[in-house]
Design a protein around this motif. Structure first.
Motif, PDB file in Angstrom:
ATOM      1  N   SER A 191      16.036  -7.749 -11.737  1.00 29.72           N
ATOM      2  CA  SER A 191      17.227  -7.629 -10.895  1.00 29.72           C
ATOM      3  C   SER A 191      16.914  -7.931  -9.431  1.00 29.72           C
ATOM      4  N   CYS A 192      15.664  -8.323  -9.121  1.00 28.37           N
ATOM      5  CA  CYS A 192      15.292  -8.603  -7.742  1.00 28.37           C
ATOM      6  C   CYS A 192      14.224  -9.686  -7.736  1.00 28.37           C
ATOM      7  N   GLN A 193      13.896 -10.156  -6.563  1.00 29.08           N
ATOM      8  CA  GLN A 193      12.921 -11.230  -6.407  1.00 29.08           C
ATOM      9  C   GLN A 193      11.554 -10.639  -6.071  1.00 29.08           C
ATOM     10  N   PRO A 194      10.503 -10.946  -6.842  1.00 26.36           N
ATOM     11  CA  PRO A 194       9.182 -10.383  -6.556  1.00 26.36           C
ATOM     12  C   PRO A 194       8.687 -10.761  -5.155  1.00 26.36           C
ATOM     13  N   LEU A 195       8.132  -9.778  -4.454  1.00 25.80           N
ATOM     14  CA  LEU A 195       7.583 -10.020  -3.123  1.00 25.80           C
ATOM     15  C   LEU A 195       6.173 -10.596  -3.249  1.00 25.80           C
ATOM     16  N   GLN A 196       5.873 -11.602  -2.442  1.00 29.69           N
ATOM     17  CA  GLN A 196       4.575 -12.270  -2.543  1.00 29.69           C
ATOM     18  C   GLN A 196       3.934 -12.510  -1.178  1.00 29.69           C
ATOM     19  N   ARG A 197       4.447 -11.861  -0.147  1.00 32.16           N
ATOM     20  CA  ARG A 197       3.796 -11.867   1.165  1.00 32.16           C
ATOM     21  C   ARG A 197       3.322 -10.432   1.419  1.00 32.16           C
ATOM     22  N   LEU A 198       2.030 -10.210   1.285  1.00 34.19           N
ATOM     23  CA  LEU A 198       1.512  -8.854   1.245  1.00 34.19           C
ATOM     24  C   LEU A 198       0.358  -8.674   2.223  1.00 34.19           C
ATOM     25  N   VAL A 199       0.334  -7.516   2.885  1.00 33.86           N
ATOM     26  CA  VAL A 199      -0.804  -7.098   3.701  1.00 33.86           C
ATOM     27  C   VAL A 199      -1.260  -5.748   3.159  1.00 33.86           C
ATOM     28  N   PHE A 200      -2.477  -5.724   2.616  1.00 32.77           N
ATOM     29  CA  PHE A 200      -3.044  -4.479   2.087  1.00 32.77           C
ATOM     30  C   PHE A 200      -4.215  -4.067   2.956  1.00 32.77           C
ATOM     31  N   LEU A 201      -4.117  -2.898   3.570  1.00 37.61           N
ATOM     32  CA  LEU A 201      -5.230  -2.349   4.329  1.00 37.61           C
ATOM     33  C   LEU A 201      -6.165  -1.648   3.348  1.00 37.61           C
ATOM     34  N   LYS A 202      -7.309  -2.241   3.118  1.00 39.55           N
ATOM     35  CA  LYS A 202      -8.280  -1.729   2.143  1.00 39.55           C
ATOM     36  C   LYS A 202      -9.136  -0.658   2.807  1.00 39.55           C
ATOM     37  N   THR A 203      -8.785   0.592   2.624  1.00 37.89           N
ATOM     38  CA  THR A 203      -9.542   1.700   3.194  1.00 37.89           C
ATOM     39  C   THR A 203     -10.769   1.989   2.330  1.00 37.89           C
ATOM     40  N   HIS A 204     -11.763   2.624   2.926  1.00 41.46           N
ATOM     41  CA  HIS A 204     -13.031   2.863   2.236  1.00 41.46           C
ATOM     42  C   HIS A 204     -12.974   4.091   1.345  1.00 41.46           C
ATOM     43  N   LYS A 205     -13.590   3.968   0.174  1.00 38.74           N
ATOM     44  CA  LYS A 205     -13.798   5.079  -0.766  1.00 38.74           C
ATOM     45  C   LYS A 205     -12.506   5.793  -1.127  1.00 38.74           C
ATOM     46  N   SER A 206     -11.440   5.015  -1.318  1.00 41.88           N
ATOM     47  CA  SER A 206     -10.129   5.605  -1.644  1.00 41.88           C
ATOM     48  C   SER A 206      -9.477   4.952  -2.867  1.00 41.88           C
ATOM     49  N   GLY A 207     -10.258   4.292  -3.690  1.00 52.04           N
ATOM     50  CA  GLY A 207      -9.681   3.585  -4.836  1.00 52.04           C
ATOM     51  C   GLY A 207      -9.138   2.220  -4.476  1.00 52.04           C
ATOM     52  N   SER A 208      -9.468   1.746  -3.276  1.00 54.47           N
ATOM     53  CA  SER A 208      -8.871   0.499  -2.811  1.00 54.47           C
ATOM     54  C   SER A 208      -9.416  -0.720  -3.540  1.00 54.47           C
ATOM     55  N   SER A 209     -10.642  -0.645  -4.078  1.00 51.72           N
ATOM     56  CA  SER A 209     -11.186  -1.780  -4.823  1.00 51.72           C
ATOM     57  C   SER A 209     -10.373  -2.052  -6.077  1.00 51.72           C
TER      58      SER A 209
END
Length: 480
Positions: free
Chosen positions: A62-80
């Protein structure tokens, strides 16, 4: 008795003809049921997916998938693990990543656009756009917006500082001078000022690591060698969800910080922060102002203790299917407790409770971040619907389990000594063993390709994307 009329003949023969027809159709039906599997496998368009490969995609998006993304990869938080699903999604959809020349964007220095490989601002409109920025950096919004459009979806992940401290101490003991000098985490937290020196090499890992990764201003005691000699006291309590992922949120609550309650968003869209001079750096008002600024920048912040719930909300926010956020855990250490909450005092020894309280007090800015984004996550869960969320989380976990059984030897992560293929052997760092995956033999070509995407560690995947975006130049033969 004269000959029967055609009408009467049809009337008499009708039931018999109908019975014969029904018999023929039943025979065909049984035959199709008996031969259905092979028949469907041979005819294009009739293949049945294996149970492990059942799609979780909605029937009608029902919507358009977003494909412009900025992910701040923090340390030791499951970010990998989040990075892994971004790698996979972008790879599958042919998206263009803003990649570092090596593996990080000059960390621990603030992010600079010039560190993005292939970024040439002089090319103007002729430069190909980037879709995803997701590798390790210390956040710097002004420079990020040089690379990514302002309407990108910004998100990150936080973790309870007590759990983060345990993981960071093990992982960065050889990197942080403060951790290296301490015989144990308990000894470090009992008297951190005996080991911690602001500005010393690697000591940003030893205190308020999340706050540092978010690029927020540091209080003077973290920037100079002259600081408050007393350990900061833990904040005044207020309610916070602290259950393990998937548990009933009404069962228990913990009470941290009335000082650090969520503040209202200060601006629409993304705006560069400039700290008001009237606020004392490190004061509760200054902390609240920074949290409000983060609210104005980040569209969603995941919570590691509720990782699956966070992934469901992420898929919903991005208009992705649950399939797009199903993945394996990456960069986890053997014997770790990632994914289970360490915030609840239930089941902890008195020594563990003391260590937890000291870790939160020492990392008081990270604790403020965690309280704030824990609260905002549960506000979103309430809006999404608790029962709806539980159903989606159950689907997500069932899908992950099925993929693990289908793709992996043993159906789970293994210690590095069992991983002989360098393509899947994770980078080993710190005192703990970083787990990885071994693919089962006998997979079809298509299945192996997808299983490889799921199992490839972040460094190898980054190299794969780099080679895809920047293929080596082919030298032309010299003319004789």
């Amino acid at each position: 008795m004269g000959p029967l009329s055609p009408t009467r003949t049809m009337c008499l023969r009708g039931p018999w003809s109908l019975g014969v027809a029904l018999g023929i159709f039943m025979t065909i039906g049984f035959a199709l049921q008996f031969w259905g599997g092979p028949f469907q496998r041979r005819v294009p368009g009739l293949q049945l997916q294996q149970p492990w490969a059942q799609s979780l995609e909605p029937a009608v998006p029902s919507c358009q998938p977003l494909q412009r993304l900025v992910f701040l990869k923090t340390h030791k938080s499951g970010s990998s693990s989040v990075l892994s699903l971004l790698h996979r999604y972008g790879d599958r959809h042919g998206l263009r990543f803003a990649l570092p020349v090596r593996y990080q964007f000059g960390y621990p220095r603030l992010f600079q656009a010039s560190r993005v490989k292939g970024y040439r601002p002089q090319d103007g409109d002729t430069q190909l756009p980037f879709h995803i920025l997701c590798h390790h950096m210390r956040f710097n919004l002004k420079e990020v917006l040089q690379v990514m459009p302002s309407d990108s979806f910004f998100f990150s992940v936080v973790r309870d500082p007590a759990a983060l401290a345990r993981s960071a101490f093990s992982y960065y003991k050889s990197t942080s001078s403060a951790f290296r000098k301490a015989p144990s985490l308990a000894a470090f937290l009992a008297n951190p000022r005996a080991f911690y020196r602001p500005g010393a090499r690697g000591d940003h890992y030893a205190r308020n690591l999340l706050w540092f990764d978010f690029g927020l201003p540091l209080p003077p005691e973290m920037m100079t060698k002259r600081g408050n000699p007393h350990l900061p006291r833990e904040p005044t309590p207020r309610q916070l969800h602290v259950l393990p992922s998937g548990a009933d949120p009404r069962a228990h609550t913990l009470e941290p910080s009335a000082l650090f309650h969520p503040a209202a968003t200060v601006a629409d869209g993304h705006s560069q922060m400039s700290s008001p001079a009237s606020l004392n750096v490190g004061s509760p008002s200054f902390i609240q102002w920074n949290l409000a600024w983060l609210d104005s920048v980040f569209d969603l912040v995941l919570v590691a203790e509720y990782f699956d719930e966070s992934l469901v909300l992420l898929a919903d926010a991005l208009c992705w299917s649950l399939d797009d956020v199903v993945g394996f855990m990456h960069n986890a250490q053997a014997g770790g407790v990632h994914g289970r909450s360490t915030v609840s005092d239930g089941g902890l020894t008195a020594e563990d409770r003391q260590l937890t309280a000291r870790a939160r007090a020492w990392n008081n800015l990270d604790w403020a971040l965690y309280v704030h984004f824990n609260h905002s996550l549960w506000a979103r869960i309430k809006q999404y619907g608790q029962s709806r969320l539980e159903s989606a989380v159950a689907q997500l976990r069932a899908r992950r389990e099925a993929l693990a059984k289908h793709c992996l030897v043993g159906g789970e992560a293994l210690e590095p000594k069992y991983i002989t293929d360098r393509q899947f052997r994770p980078f080993q760092f710190g005192s703990g063993k970083v787990l990885g995956y071994v693919l089962r033999s006998g997979l079809s070509l298509q299945d192996r390709e997808e299983c490889e995407r799921l199992a490839t560690p972040e460094l190898q995947y980054k190299d794969k994307l780099d080679a895809k975006q920047f293929p080596p130049a082919v030298s032309l033969p010299l003319k004789t």
